[in-house]
Design an enzyme around this catalytic site. Sequence first.
Site, short mmCIF file in Angstrom:
data_model
loop_
_atom_site.label_atom_id
_atom_site.label_comp_id
_atom_site.label_asym_id
_atom_site.label_seq_id
_atom_site.Cartn_x
_atom_site.Cartn_y
_atom_site.Cartn_z
N GLU A 59 0.83 -1.22 0.00
CA GLU A 59 0.00 0.00 0.00
C GLU A 59 0.86 1.26 0.00
O GLU A 59 0.54 2.24 -0.65
CB GLU A 59 -0.95 0.02 1.21
CG GLU A 59 -2.05 -1.03 1.14
CD GLU A 59 -3.01 -0.82 -0.03
OE1 GLU A 59 -3.04 0.28 -0.59
OE2 GLU A 59 -3.72 -1.78 -0.38
N TYR B 297 -5.99 6.38 4.97
CA TYR B 297 -6.07 5.42 3.87
C TYR B 297 -5.33 4.12 4.22
O TYR B 297 -5.88 3.03 4.15
CB TYR B 297 -5.48 6.02 2.57
CG TYR B 297 -5.28 4.96 1.54
CD1 TYR B 297 -6.36 4.54 0.77
CD2 TYR B 297 -4.07 4.28 1.41
CE1 TYR B 297 -6.21 3.50 -0.13
CE2 TYR B 297 -3.92 3.24 0.53
CZ TYR B 297 -4.99 2.85 -0.25
OH TYR B 297 -4.85 1.80 -1.12
N ASP C 238 -8.95 6.35 -2.05
CA ASP C 238 -7.80 6.82 -2.82
C ASP C 238 -8.35 7.45 -4.11
O ASP C 238 -9.57 7.63 -4.24
CB ASP C 238 -6.81 5.67 -3.10
CG ASP C 238 -7.37 4.66 -4.09
OD1 ASP C 238 -8.58 4.73 -4.42
OD2 ASP C 238 -6.60 3.80 -4.57
#
Length: 345
Positions: A31, A114, A132
């Site tokens: 990520e 996030y 996102d």
Amino acid sequence: MVAALLTWYRGAARDLPWRGTSDPYAIWVSEVMLQQTRVDTVVPYYERFVRRWPTVGTLAAASIDDVLQAWSGLGYYRRARQLHAAATEVVDQHGGKFPSTAAGLAGLTGIGRYTSGAIASIAFGEAAPVVDGNVIRVLSRVYELRDDMRSSRGQKQVWARAEELVPDGAPGDFNQALMELGATICRPRKADCDACPIRPSCRAYARGTVDELPIMAKRKAPKPVRLLAAVVWRGEALLVGQREADGLFGGMWEPPMVPDGESAEAGLAACGIGPLSCLEMVGRLKHQLSHRTMDVAVASGRFRARSRLPPPTSPYVRLAWRKPAEVALSTLAQKVVALASGAPT
Ligand code: SF4
């Protein structure tokens, strides 16, 4: 809509190396690498990184220089420094185990809403939302959100929608499905609505406004920056400076680069290089960053006179002679060295 999206994802998801794992460490690394970087660029970096440091403990034990070197070319080097710092926190403060909630994860260096949502939902099954760029595009179209998605009001709306939608069962698959839909079907231009599994729920499709969304205020134009880079060799070693940790290219190495102009000669002299007339101008190159357009004149030469380097001055914390392969060079530094070596940039 949730069920249709999950069914589609389970049949259509791209086979990526971080898919199918519930290891929070692997999910976290992927990520972080994927932020502001394309999937096909990330894949080889990710594979090398987790092969070299397969656990959070091995990453915490690594030197920051090695981590930066592994990150070299991926850009946004602050991510690598924060990854290393957070790995140390997991080991020192959490006994080597990741916190298992989004709230706990958000306490680690560099992990925002996030990333904490992604790890908590994919690794620990918490119904935490993620937003996102792909999710913004999909949800702004599905709900026909007309606020500027860069504004705090727009952000609030999209996070609220994502939070409402994320299911208690399979939240990780759902979040990945939403991002996958944005990456492969609900694209910025030419959305493939005919192939979209959630078309019946999409307001923008029904009203013919797909191409108007999302609404994003224009970013400021990147600032032009003119630099002079000096590629100076002594045998096979190159004179390089390590940049201060806080700031652009923090912690990375590069051939000395100074503002191009009247002060260039003095700037290079402060790095032990000079006079400028000893160097040969070999060309110019451009390098685009999100907020800056770098225009770099490149000069090259061999070191002749003094063998002792002066103490470093800002933006460098160290000056040294090193073979290029031994240090973490930013992409810009790699391009500068390649140009001076006659390789295509
Ligand atoms: S129908 Fe079109 S615009 Fe709506 S979510 Fe699907 S791909 Fe995006």
